[in-house]
Design a protein around this motif. Structure first.
Motif, PDB file in Angstrom:
ATOM      1  N   GLN A   1      -6.762  -6.743  12.104  1.00  0.00           N
ATOM      2  CA  GLN A   1      -7.121  -7.758  12.986  1.00  0.00           C
ATOM      3  C   GLN A   1      -7.467  -8.614  12.039  1.00  0.00           C
ATOM      4  O   GLN A   1      -8.528  -9.001  10.833  1.00  0.00           O
ATOM      5  N   GLU A   2      -7.491 -10.381  12.947  1.00  0.00           N
ATOM      6  CA  GLU A   2      -8.633 -11.350  12.146  1.00  0.00           C
ATOM      7  C   GLU A   2      -9.978 -11.895  12.496  1.00  0.00           C
ATOM      8  O   GLU A   2      -9.378 -12.429  13.937  1.00  0.00           O
ATOM      9  N   VAL A   3     -10.548 -11.690  12.421  1.00  0.00           N
ATOM     10  CA  VAL A   3     -11.831 -11.932  12.613  1.00  0.00           C
ATOM     11  C   VAL A   3     -12.736 -12.673  12.038  1.00  0.00           C
ATOM     12  O   VAL A   3     -12.411 -13.302  10.628  1.00  0.00           O
ATOM     13  N   GLY A   4     -13.145 -13.807  13.456  1.00  0.00           N
ATOM     14  CA  GLY A   4     -13.791 -15.099  12.266  1.00  0.00           C
ATOM     15  C   GLY A   4     -13.100 -16.113  11.500  1.00  0.00           C
ATOM     16  O   GLY A   4     -14.361 -16.751  10.274  1.00  0.00           O
ATOM     17  N   GLY A   5     -11.862 -15.889  11.117  1.00  0.00           N
ATOM     18  CA  GLY A   5     -10.986 -17.326  10.643  1.00  0.00           C
ATOM     19  C   GLY A   5     -10.777 -16.213   8.901  1.00  0.00           C
ATOM     20  O   GLY A   5     -10.240 -17.246   7.953  1.00  0.00           O
ATOM     21  N   LEU A   6     -11.712 -14.921   8.599  1.00  0.00           N
ATOM     22  CA  LEU A   6     -11.799 -14.457   7.950  1.00  0.00           C
ATOM     23  C   LEU A   6      -9.760 -13.457   7.315  1.00  0.00           C
ATOM     24  O   LEU A   6     -10.270 -12.983   8.562  1.00  0.00           O
ATOM     25  N   ALA A   7      -9.645 -13.505   5.776  1.00  0.00           N
ATOM     26  CA  ALA A   7      -8.488 -13.288   5.923  1.00  0.00           C
ATOM     27  C   ALA A   7      -9.088 -11.507   5.671  1.00  0.00           C
ATOM     28  O   ALA A   7      -9.828 -11.536   4.881  1.00  0.00           O
ATOM     29  N   HIS A   8      -8.677 -10.786   6.589  1.00  0.00           N
ATOM     30  CA  HIS A   8      -8.897  -9.178   6.357  1.00  0.00           C
ATOM     31  C   HIS A   8      -7.332  -8.634   5.973  1.00  0.00           C
ATOM     32  O   HIS A   8      -6.254  -8.717   5.682  1.00  0.00           O
ATOM     33  N   GLU A   9      -7.964  -7.636   5.903  1.00  0.00           N
ATOM     34  CA  GLU A   9      -6.604  -6.483   5.099  1.00  0.00           C
ATOM     35  C   GLU A   9      -6.387  -5.579   5.576  1.00  0.00           C
ATOM     36  O   GLU A   9      -6.473  -5.637   6.669  1.00  0.00           O
ATOM     37  N   GLN A  10      -5.219  -5.679   5.400  1.00  0.00           N
ATOM     38  CA  GLN A  10      -3.805  -4.797   6.264  1.00  0.00           C
ATOM     39  C   GLN A  10      -3.714  -2.972   5.268  1.00  0.00           C
ATOM     40  O   GLN A  10      -4.190  -2.829   4.599  1.00  0.00           O
ATOM     41  N   PHE A  11      -3.459  -2.238   6.792  1.00  0.00           N
ATOM     42  CA  PHE A  11      -3.281  -0.941   6.427  1.00  0.00           C
ATOM     43  C   PHE A  11      -2.264  -0.878   6.730  1.00  0.00           C
ATOM     44  O   PHE A  11      -1.315  -0.446   7.560  1.00  0.00           O
TER      45      PHE A  11
ATOM     46  N   ALA B   1      -3.958   6.568  10.814  1.00  0.00           N
ATOM     47  CA  ALA B   1      -4.446   5.006  11.646  1.00  0.00           C
ATOM     48  C   ALA B   1      -3.254   4.064  12.099  1.00  0.00           C
ATOM     49  O   ALA B   1      -3.423   3.694  13.168  1.00  0.00           O
ATOM     50  N   VAL B   2      -2.310   4.596  10.614  1.00  0.00           N
ATOM     51  CA  VAL B   2      -0.589   3.734  11.443  1.00  0.00           C
ATOM     52  C   VAL B   2       0.107   4.959  11.007  1.00  0.00           C
ATOM     53  O   VAL B   2       0.913   4.975   9.791  1.00  0.00           O
ATOM     54  N   SER B   3       1.242   5.279  12.259  1.00  0.00           N
ATOM     55  CA  SER B   3       2.388   5.844  11.974  1.00  0.00           C
ATOM     56  C   SER B   3       3.427   5.783  12.580  1.00  0.00           C
ATOM     57  O   SER B   3       3.811   4.604  12.652  1.00  0.00           O
ATOM     58  N   GLN B   4       4.239   6.187  10.850  1.00  0.00           N
ATOM     59  CA  GLN B   4       6.209   5.531  11.359  1.00  0.00           C
ATOM     60  C   GLN B   4       7.112   6.848  11.594  1.00  0.00           C
ATOM     61  O   GLN B   4       6.699   7.589  11.067  1.00  0.00           O
ATOM     62  N   THR B   5       7.808   6.348  11.987  1.00  0.00           N
ATOM     63  CA  THR B   5       9.148   7.909  12.625  1.00  0.00           C
ATOM     64  C   THR B   5      10.291   7.153  12.390  1.00  0.00           C
ATOM     65  O   THR B   5      10.377   6.226  12.897  1.00  0.00           O
ATOM     66  N   PRO B   6      11.125   7.858  11.670  1.00  0.00           N
ATOM     67  CA  PRO B   6      11.196   8.893  11.001  1.00  0.00           C
ATOM     68  C   PRO B   6      10.310   8.429   9.590  1.00  0.00           C
ATOM     69  O   PRO B   6      10.356   7.573   8.859  1.00  0.00           O
ATOM     70  N   LYS B   7      10.192   9.425   8.655  1.00  0.00           N
ATOM     71  CA  LYS B   7       9.544   9.751   7.269  1.00  0.00           C
ATOM     72  C   LYS B   7      11.056   9.511   6.503  1.00  0.00           C
ATOM     73  O   LYS B   7      10.883   9.064   5.770  1.00  0.00           O
TER      74      LYS B   7
END
Lengths: 115, 111
Positions: free
Chosen positions: A95-105, A3-9
């Motif tokens: 992703q913010e949807v409908g003004g609600l706080a949403h989790e970060q991945f 889902a979320v990738s980073q380089t380098p490790k």
């Protein structure tokens, strides 16, 4: 299908060098973040971009410069590395949807060691 | 000033010994409270979001609850694989998506 990738490790470098960390998310989110986690494991927000616009810019040295070429990518460039920059850097998205706080991945992290 | 405090810093339990982790928060207005789990060498993994006092959410052996001042993460009959650092974060009104993080509770479950 990460889902979320980073380089380098892992990134080991000498003081004074310039380095970059790349982050990509395939979740279709519109907001991305950079965090620094120090040796005490405390997560500190550095930057956030929403639709490629910088919305959070915490007090970090201006040696750190984020760049978001598009909604799916947020890179972090660090100039003139110092010993105190050694830490784990995490990228995240949400992703913010409908003004609600949403989790970060979160991505898996990049462990930066400055010698 | 907005603040999140987690307690205890560390907790050692025997396998099967239930307990609770605490997350106290002070914010001007709560948009959401988040619980994450972080394993060594990995990024935080999302567990729950709570929005309003009285709300509860469950997942396997974990149950998160929320009041106007604090949240609890209850762990029922934990197993060694539940060992991790548990992080709490809140998003406040007008925060521009920013999360305020606690320092975490390191949970160790001994077999």
């Amino acid at each position: 299908d990460t889902a979320v990738s980073q380089t380098p490790k892992y990134l080991v470098t000498q003081m004074g060098n310039d380095k970059s960390i790349k982050c990509e998310q395939n979740l279709g989110h519109d907001t991305m973040y950079w965090y620094k986690q120090d040796s005490k494991k405390f997560l500190k927000i550095m930057f956030s971009y929403n639709n490629k616009e910088l919305i959070i810019n915490e007090t970090v040295p201006n040696r750190f410069s984020p760049k978001s070429p598009d909604k799916a990518h947020l890179n972090l460039h660090i100039n003139s590395l110092e010993l105190g920059d050694s830490a784990v850097y995490f990228c995240a998205s949400s992703q913010e949807v409908g003004g609600l706080a949403h989790e970060q991945f979160f991505g898996p992290g990049t462990r930066l060691t400055v010698l | 000033e907005d603040q999140v405090t987690q307690s205890p810093e560390a907790l050692r339990l025997q396998e099967g010994e239930s307990s609770s982790l605490n997350c106290s928060y002070t914010v001007s207005g709560l948009r959401g409270l988040f619980w994450y789990r972080q394993d060594p060498g990995k990024g935080p993994e999302f567990l729950f979001t709570l929005y309003s006092a009285g709300e509860e959410k469950e997942k396997e052996r974990l149950k998160a609850t929320l009041t106007k001042k604090e949240s609890f993460l209850h762990i029922t009959a934990p197993k060694p694989e539940d060992s991790a650092t548990y992080l709490c974060a809140v998003q406040a009104d007008g925060s521009n998506y920013q999360l305020i993080w606690g320092a975490g509770t390191k949970l160790i479950i001994k077999p």
